[in-house]
Design an enzyme around this catalytic site. Sequence first.
Site, mmCIF file in Angstrom:
data_model
loop_
_atom_site.group_PDB
_atom_site.id
_atom_site.type_symbol
_atom_site.label_atom_id
_atom_site.label_comp_id
_atom_site.label_asym_id
_atom_site.label_seq_id
_atom_site.Cartn_x
_atom_site.Cartn_y
_atom_site.Cartn_z
ATOM 1 N N GLU A 110 -0.012 1.667 -2.690
ATOM 2 C CA GLU A 110 0.124 3.093 -2.437
ATOM 3 C C GLU A 110 0.945 3.733 -3.555
ATOM 4 O O GLU A 110 2.179 3.781 -3.465
ATOM 5 C CB GLU A 110 0.839 3.321 -1.097
ATOM 6 C CG GLU A 110 0.064 2.833 0.097
ATOM 7 C CD GLU A 110 0.204 3.805 1.268
ATOM 8 O OE1 GLU A 110 -0.832 4.256 1.770
ATOM 9 O OE2 GLU A 110 1.349 4.123 1.644
ATOM 10 N N HIS A 148 6.776 1.356 3.631
ATOM 11 C CA HIS A 148 6.119 2.589 3.208
ATOM 12 C C HIS A 148 7.055 3.390 2.302
ATOM 13 O O HIS A 148 8.266 3.414 2.533
ATOM 14 C CB HIS A 148 5.734 3.423 4.440
ATOM 15 C CG HIS A 148 4.802 4.542 4.094
ATOM 16 N ND1 HIS A 148 5.250 5.711 3.512
ATOM 17 C CD2 HIS A 148 3.464 4.672 4.211
ATOM 18 C CE1 HIS A 148 4.213 6.498 3.302
ATOM 19 N NE2 HIS A 148 3.108 5.895 3.722
HETATM 20 P P1 PGA Z 1 -2.145 10.305 2.779
HETATM 21 O O1 PGA Z 1 -1.052 9.236 3.258
HETATM 22 O O2 PGA Z 1 -3.485 9.702 3.054
HETATM 23 O O3 PGA Z 1 -1.869 11.528 3.592
HETATM 24 O O4 PGA Z 1 -1.926 10.504 1.314
HETATM 25 C C1 PGA Z 1 -1.194 7.882 3.001
HETATM 26 C C2 PGA Z 1 0.074 7.170 3.362
HETATM 27 O O5 PGA Z 1 1.164 7.665 3.055
HETATM 28 O O6 PGA Z 1 0.062 6.126 4.012
#
Ligand code: PGA
Length: 259
Positions: free
Chosen positions: A171, A99
């Site tokens: 992401e 992440h």
């Molecule tokens: P968010 O987070 O939906 O609050 O943007 C997603 C993530 O970081 O996994």
Amino acid sequence: MENKIVVGNIKMNLISLMEKENYVKRLNKSIEENDFFGTHIIICPQSVHLENFTQNITQKENVFIGSQNTFWEDKGSFTGEISPALLSSMGVNYSIIGHSERREYFGETDEMINLKIKAAFRNNIDPIFCFGETREERDSGKTQEIIARQIKKALEGISRVDLLKVIFAYEPVWAIGGSTTPTSDEIMEIKILVRKILTDMKEFGEEYANKIKILYGGSVNRKNVEEVCTKPQMDGVLVGRESLVPYDFFEIIKQIENK
Ligand code: PGA
């Protein structure tokens, strides 16, 4: 129909005992009231809550518990770390790995992420592998280069069979925890890019590249789920903030399930 996947990343939230207990109660209510057989739901609470969640979340064949991180060794003198062997013995089936918050605040490198993915597989845990570019990388035209590096390094030494168990989560760092998200075309481009990177890797090739699952993550909510998931034909979403209220989280799942 292929199963869709919705991951709830609770992050470092649900702090008081009451908050956690209310969450579990509400989550169970949503799980019991809804049948989502086409969607795998993976809830990722803080590590200290994992045991409680594996024991108290209503059991259904499509509901799973995941960790937000895992270490690359199974056991030993690694103060503060999370053993993948212990996760596995507790009934944790998935682990978020790589992440961007771990990369940014805890100095996780591509090499560490690779070791963690291998450790997860060694312990029968499927990795939810996060990758994506920062705003600066995007603005300077480096998106493709960065994503290619992240993917190639993370998957070094991974077999074809294991590749198909990796859940890819695109992401974009600039979209996490904010309000802006990429357009469906931009997300689609990344999906094509990921498949191309894997096709070009001689250990995988096109056949395997076309079979992997790719999610989108970053500010997903019930209003934008069509744009970020259904339109670009993603396999699901990774949800942070909106997973903190089970009702809202299930509204997202409903939309994905009904497409
Ligand atoms: P968010 O987070 O939906 O609050 O943007 C997603 C993530 O970081 O996994």
